[in-house]
Design a protein around this motif. Structure first.
Motif, PDB file in Angstrom:
ATOM      1  N   GLY A 198       0.783  -1.223   0.000  1.00 27.31           N
ATOM      2  CA  GLY A 198       0.000   0.000   0.000  1.00 27.31           C
ATOM      3  C   GLY A 198       0.820   1.281   0.000  1.00 27.31           C
ATOM      4  N   VAL A 199       2.134   1.166   0.035  1.00 24.16           N
ATOM      5  CA  VAL A 199       2.993   2.346   0.021  1.00 24.16           C
ATOM      6  C   VAL A 199       3.132   2.831  -1.421  1.00 24.16           C
ATOM      7  N   LYS A 200       2.717   4.076  -1.654  1.00 20.99           N
ATOM      8  CA  LYS A 200       2.755   4.633  -3.004  1.00 20.99           C
ATOM      9  C   LYS A 200       4.186   4.951  -3.419  1.00 20.99           C
ATOM     10  N   LYS A 201       4.513   4.597  -4.654  1.00 18.74           N
ATOM     11  CA  LYS A 201       5.808   4.903  -5.284  1.00 18.74           C
ATOM     12  C   LYS A 201       7.002   4.372  -4.489  1.00 18.74           C
ATOM     13  N   TRP A 202       6.840   3.224  -3.850  1.00 22.14           N
ATOM     14  CA  TRP A 202       7.906   2.640  -3.030  1.00 22.14           C
ATOM     15  C   TRP A 202       9.207   2.475  -3.814  1.00 22.14           C
TER      16      TRP A 202
END
Length: 194
Positions: free
Chosen positions: A160-164
């Protein structure tokens, strides 16, 4: 300005011997994730001193405290501590003073400050737990990836972490040094096995 944030984080990381992850620009915000879960308010202060921009340091402590420090052009303009006295009576007066002023955020959120006001209630007036307070506060400000921290990200908790994949670890020399040390340890272990 991603480059300016990265440079400031590099400088603070070197000075404090701290590592940080730097996220991408998402909705105008650049996330910094200092080691030790960002619990030290000093990191926000030090980064804010390096930038001519707004800096908002958000934390949840012990799943009981939601707190923030908000800086504009290096100056602390607002702060909030959800449970004064939680850390002991010696801190109560300082924590009581951290009452939050939603009007400080009006230039960012406009009339949505009313939504923030509900999130800055304390004690029994607050219906949400600290993590939910942080999540809703970040949502109102359009801040992504607020419910994570350096230690979680480094341990692989990236769902769910954006642009990891675009996150950078700094200071770069400490990262390179750690990789070198890890390679050296692996070589030593391999040599010992042989």
């Amino acid at each position: 300005d991603h480059a300016a944030v990265k440079d400031a984080a590099e400088k603070v990381g070197r000075e404090q011997n701290d590592r940080m992850l730097v996220g991408s620009v998402i909705d105008g915000w650049v996330g910094l994730y200092p080691d030790m879960n960002g619990q030290s308010s000093f990191i926000g202060t030090a980064v804010a001193a390096q930038l001519e921009a707004d800096v908002l340091h958000l934390i949840v402590h012990d799943s009981e405290i939601f707190a923030y420090w908000y800086y504009q052009r290096g100056e602390l303009v607002d702060s909030f501590w959800s449970a004064p006295g939680y850390s002991g009576e010696e801190n109560r007066a300082q924590e009581e003073a951290m009452a939050g002023n939603v009007e400080a955020f009006r230039p960012i959120v406009g009339d949505r400050v009313k939504r923030l006001a509900k999130l800055l209630r304390r004690g029994e007036e607050q219906e949400l737990d600290a993590e939910s307070q942080l999540a809703e506060f970040a949502k109102a400000l359009k801040i992504s990836n607020a419910l994570t921290a350096y230690d979680y990200l480094k341990s692989g908790e990236i769902e769910g972490v954006k642009k990891w994949k675009q996150f950078l670890e700094i200071p770069s020399e400490r990262v390179a040094e750690a990789k070198h040390d890890a390679r050296k340890r692996r070589s030593e272990v391999e040599a010992a096995r042989k």
